[in-house]
Design an enzyme around this catalytic site. Sequence first.
Site, mmCIF file in Angstrom:
data_model
loop_
_atom_site.group_PDB
_atom_site.id
_atom_site.type_symbol
_atom_site.label_atom_id
_atom_site.label_comp_id
_atom_site.label_asym_id
_atom_site.label_seq_id
_atom_site.Cartn_x
_atom_site.Cartn_y
_atom_site.Cartn_z
ATOM 1 N N LEU A 193 0.874 -0.992 0.542
ATOM 2 C CA LEU A 193 0.308 0.072 -0.240
ATOM 3 C C LEU A 193 0.534 0.988 -0.127
ATOM 4 C CD1 LEU A 193 -2.633 -0.754 2.492
ATOM 5 C CD2 LEU A 193 -2.998 -0.956 0.268
ATOM 6 N N GLY A 194 1.959 1.456 0.525
ATOM 7 C CA GLY A 194 2.999 2.316 0.693
ATOM 8 C C GLY A 194 4.262 1.782 0.968
ATOM 9 N N GLY A 237 9.303 5.819 6.046
ATOM 10 C CA GLY A 237 11.355 5.353 6.460
ATOM 11 C C GLY A 237 10.944 4.256 6.825
ATOM 12 N N GLY A 254 9.436 1.511 7.257
ATOM 13 C CA GLY A 254 9.022 0.115 6.572
ATOM 14 C C GLY A 254 7.410 0.399 5.771
ATOM 15 N N VAL A 270 4.496 -1.164 4.143
ATOM 16 C CA VAL A 270 2.775 -0.867 4.943
ATOM 17 C C VAL A 270 2.061 -1.976 3.471
ATOM 18 C CG1 VAL A 270 0.842 -0.447 5.293
ATOM 19 C CG2 VAL A 270 2.757 2.259 5.972
ATOM 20 N N LYS A 305 1.856 -2.991 8.746
ATOM 21 C CA LYS A 305 2.827 -2.292 8.986
ATOM 22 C C LYS A 305 3.995 -3.071 8.799
ATOM 23 C CE LYS A 305 4.030 2.120 10.143
ATOM 24 N NZ LYS A 305 3.965 3.220 10.025
ATOM 25 N N ASP A 349 4.812 14.758 13.653
ATOM 26 C CA ASP A 349 5.205 14.280 11.835
ATOM 27 C C ASP A 349 3.697 14.613 11.571
ATOM 28 O OD1 ASP A 349 6.509 14.103 9.383
ATOM 29 O OD2 ASP A 349 6.770 12.254 9.891
#
Length: 807
Positions: free
Chosen positions: A499-500, A503, A505, A507, A521, A618
């Site tokens: 999925l993405g 930084g 790890g 997902v 994740k 963040d």
Amino acid sequence: MTPLPVFILLLWICFCNSEDRLTPAKPLSIGDRLISNGGIFVLGFFSPRNSTANSYVGIWYHNIPERTYVWVANRDSPITGSSPGKFLVTNSSDLVLLDSKGSTLWTTRNNITTEAPGAAAILLDSGNLVIRLPNGTDIWQSFHHPTDTILPNMSLQLSNNNNLSTHLVAWRAPDDPSTSDYSLGGDSSLQILVWNRTRPYWRRAALDGVLVFAMYQSKSGPIMSQTIVNRGGEFYLTYTVSDGSASMRMVLHYTGMVKFLAWNSSSLSWDVFFERPGSSCDRYASCGPFGYCDATQAVATCKCLDGFEPVSLDFSLGCQRKKELNCGQGDSFITLLNMKTPDKFLYIRNRSFDKCAAECSRNCSCTAYAYANLSNLGMTVDQSRCLVWMGELVDTEKRGDGLGETLYLRIPSSSVSKKTGALKIALPVMASLLVLVCICLVWICKSRGKHQTKAPMNFAMSEQLGNSYELYDQNSEFLWINFNDIITATDGFSDSNVLGKGGFGIVYKGTLEGGKEVAVKRLTKYSDQGMEHFRNEAVLIAKLQHRNLVRLLGYCIHGAEKLLIYEYLPNKSLDYFLFDDAKRCMLDWPTRYSIIKGVARGLVYLHHDSRMTIIHRDLKASNILLDVEMRPKISDFGMARIFGDNQQQADTRHVVGTYGYMSPEYAMEGIFSVKSDTYSYGVLLLEIVSGLKISSRPYLMRDFPNLIDYAWNLLEEGKSGDFMDTVLLKSCSLRQVSLCIHIALLCVQDSPGARPLMSLVVSMLDNEAMPLTTPKQPLYFIGRRHEAEEATEDSVNSAGLTTLVGR
Ligand SMILES: *[C@@H]1O[C@H](CO)[C@@H](O)[C@H](O)[C@H]1NC(C)=O
Ligand SMILES: *[C@@H]1O[C@H](CO)[C@@H](O)[C@H](O)[C@H]1NC(C)=O
Ligand SMILES: *[C@@H]1O[C@H](CO)[C@@H](O)[C@H](O)[C@H]1NC(C)=O
Ligand SMILES: *[C@@H]1O[C@H](CO)[C@@H](O)[C@H](O)[C@H]1NC(C)=O
Ligand SMILES: *[C@@H]1O[C@H](CO)[C@@H](O)[C@H](O)[C@H]1NC(C)=O
Ligand SMILES: *[C@@H]1O[C@H](CO)[C@@H](O)[C@H](O)[C@H]1NC(C)=O
Ligand SMILES: *[C@@H]1O[C@H](CO)[C@@H](O)[C@H](O)[C@H]1NC(C)=O
Ligand SMILES: *[C@@H]1O[C@H](CO)[C@@H](O)[C@H](O)[C@H]1NC(C)=O
Ligand SMILES: *[C@@H]1O[C@H](CO)[C@@H](O)[C@H](O)[C@H]1NC(C)=O
Ligand SMILES: *[C@@H]1O[C@H](CO)[C@@H](O)[C@H](O)[C@H]1NC(C)=O
Ligand SMILES: *[C@@H]1O[C@H](CO)[C@@H](O)[C@H](O)[C@H]1NC(C)=O
């Protein structure tokens, strides 16, 4: 017989009896051992190191060189002298220990009258010794008769309808397993205590609906989590550990301390990773009646509750009221946050919060109350937990980890007004003192920082994170998930399920058994930050419940693998839509406005409304996930920090985050506070309104070096409409758009003090008529300052704003 053949015979018996079970036909003699199937535990006769005269039957670890006993059968009736004893299963399915004369030293009493030959005593890999009938039923297990140790998966009954609950009893000395004065158990009313004979020595606060309490051995070490289990209204305490982690145990040490230990195979010793009482202040009632242990201080110290003063200097007599209660004539209650609930309460059943408060306020002798909802514990009939205190409050604490409860304390009403009166005078004095102290502190920190590698503030916080955490779950679904199930769910982490990437790890999308879709994740292996990130996320999100925060469903540690399992949000993240020319039109103004409000509410929850103050650190478009209805959910708490009650700001030498979103004081000096999140929120707001990235190259934005200056200038010129994303023209309310730009510019002001709190931002958004202050022109923009300290303002060199640091 000569000694030699005997020795050989013993050896031979040893081999022959290296099984995991005893049957009536095969008793256990001195020298014999039972070894669990997987070779983890051993049962046998032993003599403690310094007392060879006595021997016992016990269970210890087979694979740990330091002999560690986890269970002893005959702790108070040792086999004395050298006479060999016998340990056997009888035909009536009992375990019996006989001495050389055949008299019984120890036995189980199963009272099985019908002879059921074929019963066997089996030592399991969990360390549990069970008596199992041929049909597979276990009629007795050592886990139900603990000595001083709780092993993973073992459960300790905390209450048993007025019966004495199961207790752990400590050894008398390191080499004397006989029962000592220290015992641990439930006290039938929601609490766990350690007693020294009959006197309480340490107490865990009353159950408050928290299900899981996780403990960490070290940054990279294993996790042990304590869980409260409700079986038909009876509470049990159990521990679980992650798969493949080191051996762990909880023991009531002979000193009376509760210790959690993990075997460290590199240092070949037991590491203590959690122990109670942690300080002398932590001991039962150490601060006397109406006193409390303030664990938020670097050194925990005794203090008096509000409205009380010490009776004597050393707190041995506790505290007394400065002013007596009026009783009925306008007494009021003040709120004490993060307290450990005191002992000796009355547990009033079936009350709502208001009824609980009324219960206390109507009776003059009621000094305090506290309320919790036990629905997490699976209470079905009565979820309320109303505690009231009549008279003294003993053994309370202001918790340093921000995880205590709210305690409502009765005070005479006049002391409130008196206090505020005093405050009016004290405030200016204190404020000026504070400024002085701050200046000194900054100076000290700066001069120290040059020599030290670690800022003291940072250290304190990592301690806070490291020692203990309570994980929360509203629906009791928060769980460890088996690694194999995750492999199945994600198709072996197949690329098609990605999925993405972040930084920390990758997902993956996964489908659990039963069809539930989740996001998994998988944290980068071997990264130093991995464990900290994992801990942060697991601990924080599990505790937090808000519709604008992403929900953590479970986690898994398997060797070096660390995985977090979240709810699956089909619509990906905000940046996916916002910065894509084709997709941005799917975000019309009402949607964007509701995202703007939702994110603000999520932040208010983090900053003010949860039980702790949490700084996200963040916040950015890619960390805002969208659900099916495009409702925003803040995600990625890997860098979040927790603040104590009175902590306003902290600094770090390790600045992490995303340039552009980072406030000037954070990027340049490492100082962060709730106002650094406000800054990031302001930037995000500008992005949502304009559809432009904060990191867009400056020349795209007509002569303005960055998005913030661009917005500020347009607002100055009264042309805020020009700032708006052109696809919004049809759907937008110009009034709301300018409101958002105005708020955004208030949020990104250089001075943290000038930025509004997120709670104020929410009020501004909800009440469009609210008068707003004029934002100051922002002078610092971090992308520019950082990259091009020497360069001229409009230099093209000032690009490169998206550099990620520390990832
Ligand atoms: C056993 O005795 C020796 C010598 O008397 C002593 O040094 C040691 O600490 C004792 N061990 C234990 C566990 O008490
Ligand atoms: C158990 O029963 C068997 C026969 O049923 C008998 O031979 C044996 O002696 C009994 N054992 C004990 C310990 O009573
Ligand atoms: C078995 O009987 C003894 C004495 O008759 C009693 O003390 C014990 O509690 C009983 N055990 C069980 C498990 O019922
Ligand atoms: C605890 O129980 C679970 C499930 O029954 C099992 O998978 C796990 O291996 C057990 N852990 C230990 C240490 O026995
Ligand atoms: C096994 O046998 C015992 C006693 O004979 C009985 O109480 C129990 O219900 C049986 N269990 C099963 C699973 O058949
Ligand atoms: C203990 O509780 C059990 C039920 O949980 C009950 O059957 C038993 O009689 C109780 N024993 C005593 C001594 O109160
Ligand atoms: C436990 O109580 C005894 C007296 O009964 C006392 O001497 C001892 O100091 C107490 N232990 C602790 C750790 O307070
Ligand atoms: C094991 O002990 C060593 C040496 O004391 C230490 O460096 C290491 O961090 C420990 N391991 C864990 C997992 O805590
Ligand atoms: C709880 O209180 C309500 C009234 O406040 C009552 O109707 C209900 O029956 C009570 N429930 C129990 C389990 O006592
Ligand atoms: C207040 O509480 C005390 C202690 O429980 C009790 O004795 C007394 O009757 C109560 N008074 C009222 C007015 O309920
Ligand atoms: C406890 O919380 C649950 C879920 O939030 C709610 O349904 C229930 O009414 C609450 N119970 C009490 C007694 O407050």
